[in-house]
Write an enzyme that holds these catalytic residues in place. Structure first.
Site, PDB file in Angstrom:
ATOM      1  N   LYS A 162      14.037  74.126  86.600  1.00 60.25           N
ATOM      2  CA  LYS A 162      15.292  74.848  86.825  1.00 60.25           C
ATOM      3  C   LYS A 162      16.242  74.013  87.681  1.00 60.25           C
ATOM      4  O   LYS A 162      17.425  73.858  87.354  1.00 60.25           O
ATOM      5  CB  LYS A 162      15.012  76.194  87.502  1.00 60.25           C
ATOM      6  CG  LYS A 162      14.334  77.214  86.609  1.00 60.25           C
ATOM      7  CD  LYS A 162      14.010  78.483  87.386  1.00 60.25           C
ATOM      8  CE  LYS A 162      13.296  79.499  86.520  1.00 60.25           C
ATOM      9  NZ  LYS A 162      12.960  80.738  87.262  1.00 60.25           N
ATOM     10  N   ALA A 188      13.954  78.166  91.946  1.00 55.11           N
ATOM     11  CA  ALA A 188      12.753  78.902  92.352  1.00 55.11           C
ATOM     12  C   ALA A 188      12.141  79.588  91.144  1.00 55.11           C
ATOM     13  O   ALA A 188      12.833  79.902  90.170  1.00 55.11           O
ATOM     14  CB  ALA A 188      13.092  79.925  93.435  1.00 55.11           C
ATOM     15  N   ASP A 189      10.845  79.813  91.231  1.00 56.40           N
ATOM     16  CA  ASP A 189      10.165  80.577  90.187  1.00 56.40           C
ATOM     17  C   ASP A 189       9.003  81.341  90.802  1.00 56.40           C
ATOM     18  O   ASP A 189       8.342  80.849  91.723  1.00 56.40           O
ATOM     19  CB  ASP A 189       9.648  79.667  89.076  1.00 56.40           C
ATOM     20  CG  ASP A 189       9.213  80.473  87.865  1.00 56.40           C
ATOM     21  OD1 ASP A 189      10.101  80.919  87.108  1.00 56.40           O
ATOM     22  OD2 ASP A 189       8.003  80.707  87.688  1.00 56.40           O
ATOM     23  N   THR A 190       8.782  82.545  90.281  1.00 55.01           N
ATOM     24  CA  THR A 190       7.721  83.414  90.778  1.00 55.01           C
ATOM     25  C   THR A 190       6.737  83.728  89.661  1.00 55.01           C
ATOM     26  O   THR A 190       7.143  84.140  88.571  1.00 55.01           O
ATOM     27  CB  THR A 190       8.306  84.720  91.348  1.00 55.01           C
ATOM     28  OG1 THR A 190       9.193  84.408  92.433  1.00 55.01           O
ATOM     29  CG2 THR A 190       7.204  85.641  91.861  1.00 55.01           C
ATOM     30  N   ALA A 248       7.439  79.214  93.968  1.00 52.99           N
ATOM     31  CA  ALA A 248       7.793  77.825  94.277  1.00 52.99           C
ATOM     32  C   ALA A 248       9.296  77.741  94.487  1.00 52.99           C
ATOM     33  O   ALA A 248      10.068  78.378  93.766  1.00 52.99           O
ATOM     34  CB  ALA A 248       7.370  76.901  93.140  1.00 52.99           C
TER      35      ALA A 248
END
Length: 218
Positions: free
Chosen positions: A69, A86-88, A123
């Site tokens: 991203k 960010a990624d969840t 992250a």
């Protein structure tokens, strides 16, 4: 006229501070940044394929997607910019739970999470654009443990009816109705919402910015 901090140029011809770009269409992540006094100069949705690769584990998946991203948006910038991605990922053991796009998926996720511990891995990544060469690429991964109490069918029905599961990893939003059913959380609450604020602030504090402008956060 006095230039804004992100546009005032130093002796190098570069601005004292780059533009901060949030590579996310998530209103939750924007709201979390604003909560600690950070308002991005731009918000850009990163159009990437978020499907896990065959055999990809939860931690590497969260890290890869956050990097992609940030890098996708950074590659499109020609100005001096620092891109935050960010990624969840929600997981039970080695199993990655999907983002719930329909009631059937949300219900299956909630049944799986009922009465058991799961992990939320978020992250966060900073990537400088080509126009901000002194920027420092950096990242963090935050792991949070969450335990639901045992959900009845009626409670699952009520959570589904609320509708705040839509588009959420694991089929629930901790800041929504699901909060009434979460018995314990170990780690970062804001990371479960979508952005670990302490770690994000630490990354931003570590970026080189000009003294006249200062950083984004004290």
């Amino acid at each position: 006229m006095t230039a804004s901090p992100s546009s005032a140029e130093g002796s190098s011809g570069l601005p004292d501070r780059p533009k901060l770009v949030l590579a996310s269409a998530s209103p939750r992540r924007l709201s979390l940044l604003e909560q600690i006094g950070i308002v991005p100069d731009a918000v850009v949705s990163a159009d990437i394929d978020e499907e896990p690769r065959p055999g990809e584990l939860p931690r590497p998946l969260a890290q890869r997607l956050a990097r992609q991203k940030a890098e996708h948006v950074a590659a499109q910038r020609t100005d001096a910019a620092l891109v935050l991605g960010a990624d969840t990922v929600v997981s039970v053991g080695r199993r990655v739970l999907p983002k719930a796009e329909d009631e059937k998926t949300a219900r299956a996720c909630l049944k799986l999470l009922s009465g058991r511990r799961h992990k939320v891995l978020t992250a966060v990544v900073l990537r400088p654009s080509a126009g901000w060469p002194q920027g420092t690429p950096c990242e963090r991964l935050v792991e949070t443990s969450v335990i639901f109490h045992r959900l009845t069918d009626a409670q699952i029905d009520a959570l589904i009816a609320q509708g705040d599961w839509q588009g959420k990893a694991g089929g629930y939003a901790i800041q929504g109705a699901a909060a009434a059913h979460i018995r314990q959380i170990g780690g970062s609450y804001s990371a479960v919402v979508g952005l670990p604020l302490f770690e994000t602030a630490q990354l931003l504090r570590g970026q080189p910015v000009g003294k006249p402008s200062g950083g984004w956060i004290a």
